[in-house]
Motif scaffolding. Structure first.
Motif, PDB file in Angstrom:
ATOM      1  N   LEU A  10       0.834  -1.200   0.000  1.00  0.00           N
ATOM      2  CA  LEU A  10       0.000   0.000   0.000  1.00  0.00           C
ATOM      3  C   LEU A  10       0.864   1.242   0.000  1.00  0.00           C
ATOM      4  O   LEU A  10       2.089   1.168   0.065  1.00  0.00           O
ATOM      5  N   ILE A  11       0.213   2.371  -0.110  1.00  0.00           N
ATOM      6  CA  ILE A  11       0.912   3.651  -0.081  1.00  0.00           C
ATOM      7  C   ILE A  11       0.747   4.279   1.301  1.00  0.00           C
ATOM      8  O   ILE A  11      -0.368   4.447   1.797  1.00  0.00           O
ATOM      9  N   ASP A  12       1.876   4.593   1.935  1.00  0.00           N
ATOM     10  CA  ASP A  12       1.894   5.367   3.175  1.00  0.00           C
ATOM     11  C   ASP A  12       2.015   6.840   2.817  1.00  0.00           C
ATOM     12  O   ASP A  12       3.039   7.263   2.254  1.00  0.00           O
ATOM     13  N   LEU A  13       0.991   7.620   3.124  1.00  0.00           N
ATOM     14  CA  LEU A  13       1.068   9.065   2.954  1.00  0.00           C
ATOM     15  C   LEU A  13       1.623   9.667   4.234  1.00  0.00           C
ATOM     16  O   LEU A  13       0.986   9.628   5.285  1.00  0.00           O
ATOM     17  N   MET A  14       2.830  10.228   4.136  1.00  0.00           N
ATOM     18  CA  MET A  14       3.533  10.709   5.320  1.00  0.00           C
ATOM     19  C   MET A  14       3.696  12.225   5.262  1.00  0.00           C
ATOM     20  O   MET A  14       4.019  12.779   4.208  1.00  0.00           O
ATOM     21  N   PRO A  15       3.453  12.923   6.380  1.00  0.00           N
ATOM     22  CA  PRO A  15       3.551  14.387   6.384  1.00  0.00           C
ATOM     23  C   PRO A  15       4.982  14.851   6.183  1.00  0.00           C
ATOM     24  O   PRO A  15       5.917  14.331   6.785  1.00  0.00           O
ATOM     25  N   GLU A  16       5.138  15.838   5.310  1.00  0.00           N
ATOM     26  CA  GLU A  16       6.453  16.404   5.041  1.00  0.00           C
ATOM     27  C   GLU A  16       6.560  17.850   5.515  1.00  0.00           C
ATOM     28  O   GLU A  16       7.572  18.254   6.067  1.00  0.00           O
ATOM     29  N   GLU A  17       5.492  18.633   5.293  1.00  0.00           N
ATOM     30  CA  GLU A  17       5.598  20.068   5.594  1.00  0.00           C
ATOM     31  C   GLU A  17       4.213  20.691   5.659  1.00  0.00           C
ATOM     32  O   GLU A  17       3.341  20.369   4.850  1.00  0.00           O
ATOM     33  N   SER A  18       3.995  21.551   6.631  1.00  0.00           N
ATOM     34  CA  SER A  18       2.771  22.339   6.700  1.00  0.00           C
ATOM     35  C   SER A  18       3.036  23.683   6.037  1.00  0.00           C
ATOM     36  O   SER A  18       3.897  24.454   6.472  1.00  0.00           O
ATOM     37  N   ILE A  19       2.310  23.949   4.963  1.00  0.00           N
ATOM     38  CA  ILE A  19       2.539  25.162   4.183  1.00  0.00           C
ATOM     39  C   ILE A  19       1.680  26.317   4.691  1.00  0.00           C
ATOM     40  O   ILE A  19       2.126  27.454   4.818  1.00  0.00           O
ATOM     41  N   SER A  20       0.420  26.020   5.018  1.00  0.00           N
ATOM     42  CA  SER A  20      -0.513  27.022   5.523  1.00  0.00           C
ATOM     43  C   SER A  20      -1.621  26.271   6.248  1.00  0.00           C
ATOM     44  O   SER A  20      -1.684  25.041   6.186  1.00  0.00           O
ATOM     45  N   PRO A  21      -2.515  26.992   6.949  1.00  0.00           N
ATOM     46  CA  PRO A  21      -3.627  26.289   7.593  1.00  0.00           C
ATOM     47  C   PRO A  21      -4.487  25.486   6.619  1.00  0.00           C
ATOM     48  O   PRO A  21      -5.173  24.550   7.020  1.00  0.00           O
ATOM     49  N   ALA A  22      -4.454  25.840   5.339  1.00  0.00           N
ATOM     50  CA  ALA A  22      -5.290  25.164   4.351  1.00  0.00           C
ATOM     51  C   ALA A  22      -4.511  24.221   3.446  1.00  0.00           C
ATOM     52  O   ALA A  22      -5.098  23.601   2.555  1.00  0.00           O
TER      53      ALA A  22
END
Length: 306
Positions: A10-22
């Protein structure tokens, strides 16, 4: 020996960076416990074949490419038009991973009886994790394990968010342990897996001993996090190796990589359980120092053990 690893990719979607609240940036990593174990076995120099259902979509092509680049054979994998399964990964402040899954109607869980190969006594079948308990394909996996002639190992790898009903989960795991016991096989779980299944975190090795005897297993392996790993025989003997101190980046793939390290050594010398456990623990420690499931080579494990 040919290692056949059956289960999900499967694909693990992993957080890399928060760009903005949206808006945020994520990376799509190839994952799934069985995929990780098959890749780790290949990196350790073993003849590794992945037995899974790989989608023809873009994510499925990525998964197949990842397996093949890792040296895993995909000759017995199944191609399907079902979409690829996705897991959204969250990491806590210690790098410990938790998962939210998007599985309904996806590739890993629609096994058909005629999609499984015939294995013989020279093969080693390793299976487990989500694909062994989530329907409708889980019953097909159970039937395959029951009927195979191969040596068998099973990684329970509990994922409560996939099946929150503890009693139902334990019933499925019991059926699978019974099937593995029919081959005098090996079951592996973490101490956290056992604690969740029985709603008791006081004595994981006691449960391991009881299950090894009840189900006719040759070994029940319990990983204990920083405290190392233990293998319990049905007569109550415990073989234990300590953990390794490393700087943890995250724990993604640690248990999967442990199993590859263990199996790679145990299949060659089943009488030296302690050495196989130590090799598994070393491989897992190395992967914890890397981002995502990036298993080590045999040379890297040798160097670490030295």
């Amino acid at each position: 020996m040919r290692f056949v690893v059956c289960g999900e990719a499967l694909i693990d979607l992993m957080p890399e960076e928060s760009i903005s609240p949206a808006e945020s940036r994520w990376i799509a990593r190839s994952g799934g416990g069985p995929l990780n174990t098959s890749a780790a076995l290949a990196k350790l120099g073993r003849d590794s074949h992945f037995l899974g259902r790989l989608s023809n979509d873009a994510f499925g092509r990525q998964l197949r490419s990842h397996l093949e680049a890792s040296g895993v054979q995909t000759d017995i994998s199944v191609s399907t038009d079902d979409p690829t399964s996705v897991a959204v990964v969250s990491l806590d402040e210690r790098g410990h991973a938790s998962y939210t899954f998007h599985f309904e109607g996806t590739s890993n869980f629609n096994w058909k009886a005629d999609e499984f190969p015939v294995l013989d006594s020279d093969d080693w079948l390793h299976f487990g994790s989500i694909g062994a308990v989530i329907g409708p394909g889980a019953k097909r996996v159970l039937d395959f394990v029951r009927s195979t002639q191969a040596a068998v190992s099973f990684d329970i790898n509990v994922r409560p968010s996939c099946l929150p009903d503890r009693a139902a989960y334990f019933a499925l795991v019991t059926d699978l342990m019974t099937a593995v016991g029919g081959h005098a096989g090996i079951v592996k779980a973490s101490d956290e897996d056992i604690a969740w299944l029985v709603d008791d975190d006081t004595d994981p090795l006691g449960y391991a001993e009881a299950w090894a005897a009840e189900f006719g297993l040759s070994l029940f392996i319990v990983t204990l996090g920083a405290d190392g790993v233990a293998a319990v025989k049905p007569d109550g003997r415990v073989i234990r190796v300590p953990g390794n101190r490393v700087q943890v980046v995250d724990t993604v793939g640690a248990g999967d990589t442990f199993m590859a390290g263990f199996l790679s050594a145990f299949a060659e010398d089943p009488d030296n359980v302690a050495a196989a456990l130590a090799r598994g623990a070393a491989a897992a420690a190395i992967v914890c120092t890397r981002k995502g499931a990036q298993p080590p080579s045999a040379a890297e494990v040798d160097a670490f053990l030295e």
